[in-house]
Design an enzyme around this catalytic site. Structure first.
Site, PDB file in Angstrom:
ATOM      1  N   HIS A   8    -143.103 -39.978  36.831  1.00 43.82           N
ATOM      2  CA  HIS A   8    -141.803 -39.453  36.149  1.00 43.82           C
ATOM      3  C   HIS A   8    -142.272 -38.843  34.799  1.00 43.82           C
ATOM      4  O   HIS A   8    -141.999 -39.810  33.909  1.00 43.82           O
ATOM      5  CB  HIS A   8    -140.693 -40.225  36.309  1.00 43.82           C
ATOM      6  CG  HIS A   8    -139.557 -39.653  35.987  1.00 43.82           C
ATOM      7  ND1 HIS A   8    -138.495 -39.673  36.860  1.00 43.82           N
ATOM      8  CD2 HIS A   8    -138.966 -38.841  34.993  1.00 43.82           C
ATOM      9  CE1 HIS A   8    -137.408 -38.652  36.535  1.00 43.82           C
ATOM     10  NE2 HIS A   8    -137.643 -38.277  35.358  1.00 43.82           N
ATOM     11  N   HIS A 184    -133.707 -36.570  40.316  1.00 40.28           N
ATOM     12  CA  HIS A 184    -132.699 -37.386  39.443  1.00 40.28           C
ATOM     13  C   HIS A 184    -131.384 -37.722  39.644  1.00 40.28           C
ATOM     14  O   HIS A 184    -130.970 -36.817  40.129  1.00 40.28           O
ATOM     15  CB  HIS A 184    -132.606 -36.622  38.025  1.00 40.28           C
ATOM     16  CG  HIS A 184    -133.861 -36.468  37.031  1.00 40.28           C
ATOM     17  ND1 HIS A 184    -134.803 -35.681  37.812  1.00 40.28           N
ATOM     18  CD2 HIS A 184    -134.176 -36.627  35.898  1.00 40.28           C
ATOM     19  CE1 HIS A 184    -136.054 -35.725  36.776  1.00 40.28           C
ATOM     20  NE2 HIS A 184    -135.661 -36.414  35.778  1.00 40.28           N
ATOM     21  N   GLU A 187    -128.621 -41.642  36.680  1.00 34.09           N
ATOM     22  CA  GLU A 187    -129.011 -41.955  35.203  1.00 34.09           C
ATOM     23  C   GLU A 187    -127.762 -41.710  34.494  1.00 34.09           C
ATOM     24  O   GLU A 187    -127.371 -42.847  33.860  1.00 34.09           O
ATOM     25  CB  GLU A 187    -130.070 -40.780  34.877  1.00 34.09           C
ATOM     26  CG  GLU A 187    -130.328 -40.701  33.179  1.00 34.09           C
ATOM     27  CD  GLU A 187    -131.179 -39.551  32.841  1.00 34.09           C
ATOM     28  OE1 GLU A 187    -130.986 -38.571  33.489  1.00 34.09           O
ATOM     29  OE2 GLU A 187    -131.656 -39.530  31.669  1.00 34.09           O
ATOM     30  N   ASP A 264    -140.947 -40.205  31.070  1.00 34.73           N
ATOM     31  CA  ASP A 264    -139.914 -39.122  31.026  1.00 34.73           C
ATOM     32  C   ASP A 264    -139.876 -38.077  30.159  1.00 34.73           C
ATOM     33  O   ASP A 264    -140.866 -36.846  30.544  1.00 34.73           O
ATOM     34  CB  ASP A 264    -138.368 -39.693  30.649  1.00 34.73           C
ATOM     35  CG  ASP A 264    -137.231 -38.791  31.354  1.00 34.73           C
ATOM     36  OD1 ASP A 264    -137.283 -37.886  32.241  1.00 34.73           O
ATOM     37  OD2 ASP A 264    -136.116 -39.311  31.094  1.00 34.73           O
ATOM     38  N   ASP A 265    -139.878 -38.113  28.840  1.00 36.90           N
ATOM     39  CA  ASP A 265    -140.265 -37.300  27.800  1.00 36.90           C
ATOM     40  C   ASP A 265    -140.539 -37.821  26.516  1.00 36.90           C
ATOM     41  O   ASP A 265    -139.856 -37.907  25.643  1.00 36.90           O
ATOM     42  CB  ASP A 265    -138.980 -36.508  27.664  1.00 36.90           C
ATOM     43  CG  ASP A 265    -138.048 -35.895  28.852  1.00 36.90           C
ATOM     44  OD1 ASP A 265    -138.712 -34.880  29.332  1.00 36.90           O
ATOM     45  OD2 ASP A 265    -137.288 -36.468  29.233  1.00 36.90           O
TER      46      ASP A 265
HETATM   47  N1  ADE Z   1    -134.999 -33.281  31.943  1.00 39.86           N
HETATM   48  C1  ADE Z   1    -135.953 -33.923  31.191  1.00 39.86           C
HETATM   49  N2  ADE Z   1    -135.556 -35.034  31.071  1.00 39.86           N
HETATM   50  C2  ADE Z   1    -134.481 -35.506  31.524  1.00 39.86           C
HETATM   51  C3  ADE Z   1    -133.752 -36.547  31.933  1.00 39.86           C
HETATM   52  N3  ADE Z   1    -133.897 -37.662  31.264  1.00 39.86           N
HETATM   53  N4  ADE Z   1    -132.289 -36.372  32.713  1.00 39.86           N
HETATM   54  C4  ADE Z   1    -132.411 -35.193  33.230  1.00 39.86           C
HETATM   55  N5  ADE Z   1    -133.031 -34.253  33.128  1.00 39.86           N
HETATM   56  C5  ADE Z   1    -134.151 -34.138  32.432  1.00 39.86           C
HETATM   57 ZN    ZN Z   2    -136.930 -37.063  33.845  1.00 39.35          ZN
END
Ligand code: ADE
Ligand code: ZN
Length: 317
Positions: A8, A184, A187, A264-265
């Site tokens: 992810h 997703h 969350e 994730d990011d």
């Molecule tokens: N796009 C990038 N990161 C995300 C996240 N944590 N939740 C939803 N969309 C995303």
């Molecule tokens: Zn994500």
């Protein structure tokens, strides 16, 4: 370093701030407002994160930009011991949603990926808050390019927008093209959001951590072997969880839900795969054996061909 499998990871969300600043300078774009005084991404809460994220993507204007980004992201993966990564690819952000050039963007990033030692697959991803019509078009992009590199379809974005029914066409289209599905959910949305994602026919859930609020759902995930792509550092940074100790990953694992670890990011959340492992070891006392089992779970759930899976499992032994 423990070999790792990451399921992810958003390609744009993994863009180092310096990389984005470099592109902005080349293109004469002013992105100063999205960085803090130390040069890190600056945002306040989830919706602001999405805004900053989208602003950062505005400088990704050519296939070559994506090729360079791919190399930068896979370099970061390799530095953390990641041997295989699935990257979320969003046609919505390529050249400001130039869907007519999707194949060119994909070809460029694929070439960069194939030249890299970290093995990669792409999961084409629609953006929930761009709405159902955009999701359909993105699913068509995914379907047209489905194969041995683009192997999955998913959806990110603001979980609060739209209903399951709005996105059923997109997921059906992707499934019919032979793509494997993830979404997703759980969350920001609660247990019902996870149920809705399962009803779209997905086999993995992005995040899914709020399933912990519903005993029956946790049992269902465990029984069906639905793999969660858990991103603990992301959840803590965005405020889904109060802190690392309060993160439900350990409880989910104890209850038999197959969990995996991703970032994730990562630059947005000041993390790396190495850092996620260090924090989980510190907070929950996980040892090498536990991490190895988690990465075998990830390899078994990877959207790749069986020969690659076999190779990954061997490398994880
Ligand atoms: N796009 C990038 N990161 C995300 C996240 N944590 N939740 C939803 N969309 C995303
Ligand atoms: Zn994500």
């Amino acid at each position: 370093m423990t070999p790792k499998v990451e399921l992810h990871l958003h390609i744009e969300g993994a863009a180092p701030p310096a990389f984005v600043r470099g592109l902005a300078a080349e293109k004469g774009a002013d992105l100063s407002g999205i960085f803090d005084e130390r040069g890190a991404y600056r945002f306040d809460g989830f919706l602001d994160f999405l805004r900053v994220y989208e602003a950062a993507t505005s400088v990704l204007r050519t296939p070559r930009d994506y090729a360079r980004l791919t190399t930068a992201v896979l370099d970061q993966c390799g530095e953390s011991g990641v041997i295989y990564a699935e990257l979320f690819l969003s046609p919505d952000f390529c050249g400001g949603r130039d869907l007519s050039a999707w194949r060119e963007y994909l070809a460029a990033l694929r070439e960069a990926a194939e030249a890299h030692e970290v093995e990669m697959r792409g999961i084409v991803t629609c953006v929930r808050h761009f709405g159902p019509d955009a999701a359909k078009e993105t699913a068509l992009c995914a379907a047209e390019t489905a194969g041995d590199f683009v192997t999955g379809f998913g959806m990110g974005g603001d979980e609060g927008r739209g209903t399951k029914r709005d996105f059923a066409w997109a997921f059906d289209c992707a499934r019919e093209a032979g793509l494997r599905l993830t979404c997703h959910a759980g969350e920001w949305g609660g247990p019902q959001s996870v149920r809705d994602a399962l009803a779209l026919g997905v086999e993995r859930i992005g995040h899914g951590v709020r399933a912990i609020e519903d005993r029956a759902l946790v049992d269902d995930l465990a029984e069906r072997g639905i793999v969660l792509e858990v991103c603990p550092g992301s959840n803590v940074a965005l405020g889904v969880c109060r802190d690392w100790r309060a993160h439900p990953i350990e409880k989910l694992r104890e209850r038999g839900v197959p969990v995996t670890i991703s970032t994730d990011d990562p630059p947005f959340f000041h993390t790396t795969m190495e850092n996620e492992h260090a924090r989980l070891a510190e907070v929950f006392g996980w040892d090498e054996g536990e991490f190895a089992e988690i990465h075998r779970t990830a390899a078994r759930a990877a959207f790749c061909d069986e020969a690659t899976r076999k190779r990954l499992l061997k490398a994880l032994e």
